[in-house]
Design a protein around this motif. Structure first.
Motif, short mmCIF file in Angstrom:
data_model
loop_
_atom_site.label_atom_id
_atom_site.label_comp_id
_atom_site.label_asym_id
_atom_site.label_seq_id
_atom_site.Cartn_x
_atom_site.Cartn_y
_atom_site.Cartn_z
N ASN A 201 0.83 -1.20 0.00
CA ASN A 201 0.00 0.00 0.00
C ASN A 201 0.87 1.26 0.00
O ASN A 201 1.20 1.79 -1.04
CB ASN A 201 -0.96 -0.02 1.18
CG ASN A 201 -2.02 -1.10 1.04
OD1 ASN A 201 -2.53 -1.31 -0.06
ND2 ASN A 201 -2.35 -1.78 2.11
N GLN A 202 1.27 1.72 1.17
CA GLN A 202 2.02 2.97 1.24
C GLN A 202 3.50 2.78 1.48
O GLN A 202 4.29 3.70 1.26
CB GLN A 202 1.44 3.86 2.35
CG GLN A 202 0.00 4.28 2.08
CD GLN A 202 -0.55 5.17 3.19
OE1 GLN A 202 0.04 5.27 4.26
NE2 GLN A 202 -1.68 5.80 2.93
N THR A 203 3.92 1.61 1.95
CA THR A 203 5.34 1.36 2.21
C THR A 203 5.77 0.05 1.59
O THR A 203 4.99 -0.90 1.50
CB THR A 203 5.63 1.33 3.73
OG1 THR A 203 4.84 0.29 4.34
CG2 THR A 203 5.29 2.65 4.38
N LYS A 279 0.26 7.19 -8.12
CA LYS A 279 0.34 6.39 -6.88
C LYS A 279 1.65 6.76 -6.19
O LYS A 279 2.71 6.77 -6.81
CB LYS A 279 0.31 4.89 -7.18
CG LYS A 279 0.29 4.03 -5.91
CD LYS A 279 0.12 2.56 -6.24
CE LYS A 279 0.04 1.70 -4.98
NZ LYS A 279 -1.17 1.99 -4.20
N PHE A 281 4.30 6.04 -2.84
CA PHE A 281 4.68 5.07 -1.80
C PHE A 281 6.07 5.40 -1.27
O PHE A 281 6.82 6.17 -1.87
CB PHE A 281 4.64 3.64 -2.35
CG PHE A 281 5.68 3.33 -3.40
CD1 PHE A 281 6.89 2.75 -3.07
CD2 PHE A 281 5.43 3.61 -4.74
CE1 PHE A 281 7.84 2.46 -4.03
CE2 PHE A 281 6.38 3.33 -5.71
CZ PHE A 281 7.58 2.75 -5.36
#
Length: 286
Positions: A201-203, A279, A281
Motif C-alpha cells: 500500500n504505502q510502504t 500512486k 509510496f
C-alpha cells in the motif's frame, strides 16, 4: 563382546550379566545371588566382567590416539569456513562497489513492461552512445585502478549526467480529468499468471528488489499510455504501454536499489503525456 563357546544358556546369561554390569560401572561384588551360588556361573560372570574391562581400556586408548585426527579435521573445516566467508564478503563488497559506481554514473536499472497479449519488451536507452549495460560494465572496475585520463573522462561523464538529471528533476504535474479510467492500480513484488501477488500500500520494505505496477484500464482502446516512475521528483523510467481493448490489464516493472530509499511516485500518462493517475509510496525508510 565375544560370548564363550558354550551352549548352556545359563552360562551365557552369567557372562552377559557380568559384561553389562562392568560397562555400567558396578562392582563385581554386586553379582546377583543366583549366579553367586553356582561356581560355574560365577566363573562365566567373571569372564564377562574382565572382557568388558579390557574393551573399555582399548576404547580409551583408541580415542586418545584418534583425538589429534579429530582436532586436525576440525581445524581444516574451520579454515575452509573462514576462506568461504572471506570470499563471500569480497564478493559482496565488489557488488556494492559496482552498484555505487552505477548510481554515480546515473545508469538506471533495466525496466520492462508487459501486457495481456504481448510478450515482455526491454527498453534500453543510450547514454553518450552506450547502452546501460556497457556503462555498468565499465564502472564495475575498481575506481582506484583508473588512469588519470580515465578519471578525467569519468568526471566529464558525471558532469554531463548531472546536467541531464537536473533537466529530469521536474515538479509533479497536476492530475487532469480524463475519460480513461484506472480501475485497479496495484503495487506488488511479482505477477502470477497475469495477476498481481501480495499488494503493497504505502510502504515497501527495502529488501524488495523488484516492483511491478499492475493497472487495469478502461476506455483507452488503441491508445498508447505510459507508466512513469519517479524518485524524489526525478524521472527514472517511462514505459510506453499499448492498450488493445476497452478493458485492458497491463503492468510495468522496476529494479530497486537500497540507495533509492524515500518517496516514490508512479504516474499513468495518457497519449498527450498528461497525468491521469498517480500512486505514491515509501521505499525503505523515509
Amino acid at each position: 563382546m565375544q560370548i564363550p563357546d558354550t551352549e548352556n544358556i545359563h552360562f551365557q546369561h552369567a557372562f552377559k550379566k557380568g559384561y553389562r554390569m562392568a560397562l555400567e560401572g558396578k562392582p563385581s561384588s554386586s553379582m546377583p545371588s543366583l549366579i553367586r551360588r553356582d561356581m560355574e556361573m560365577r566363573n562365566y560372570f567373571q569372564m564377562g566382567w574382565e572382557q568388558a574391562e579390557e574393551d573399555i581400556t582399548l576404547s580409551v586408548e583408541d580415542g586418545s590416539q584418534s583425538d589429534w585426527r579429530g582436532r586436525f579435521a576440525w581445524g581444516i573445516m574451520m579454515l575452509i569456513g573462514g576462506i568461504s566467508t572471506t570470499l563471500l564478503m569480497l564478493h559482496n563488497i565488489k557488488e556494492e562497489q559496482a552498484e555505487q559506481a552505477r548510481l554515480i554514473a546515473g545508469v538506471p536499472e533495466q525496466t520492462h513492461h508487459f501486457s495481456k497479449t504481448t510478450p515482455s519488451q526491454k527498453t534500453p536507452s543510450l547514454v553518450n552512445g552506450k547502452t546501460p549495460s556497457e556503462i555498468a560494465e565499465k564502472h564495475t572496475l575498481d575506481l582506484g585502478l583508473l588512469s588519470s585520463a580515465q578519471r578525467s573522462d569519468l568526471e566529464i561523464y558525471k558532469a554531463k549526467n548531472a546536467q541531464q538529471k537536473a533537466e529530469q528533476n521536474v515538479p509533479l504535474q497536476p492530475i487532469i480529468d480524463s475519460d480513461i479510467k484506472i480501475t485497479k492500480a496495484i503495487l506488488t513484488s511479482k505477477i502470477i499468471e497475469q495477476q498481481p501477488g501480495t499488494e503493497f500500500n504505502q510502504t515497501v520494505p527495502k529488501y524488495i528488489r523488484e516492483l511491478h505496477f499492475y493497472t487495469q484500464i478502461e476506455h483507452a482502446n488503441n491508445q498508447t499510455l505510459s507508466h512513469r516512475w519517479l524518485f524524489n521528483n526525478q524521472i527514472l523510467a517511462t514505459i510506453p504501454l499499448n492498450i488493445q481493448s476497452d478493458h485492458y490489464r497491463t503492468w510495468s516493472s522496476k529494479k530497486m536499489s537500497s540507495a533509492w530509499q524515500g518517496t516514490w511516485h508512479i504516474e499513468v500518462l495518457d497519449a498527450n503525456q498528461d497525468v491521469i493517475f498517480r500512486k505514491t509510496f515509501i521505499y525503505g525508510t523515509q
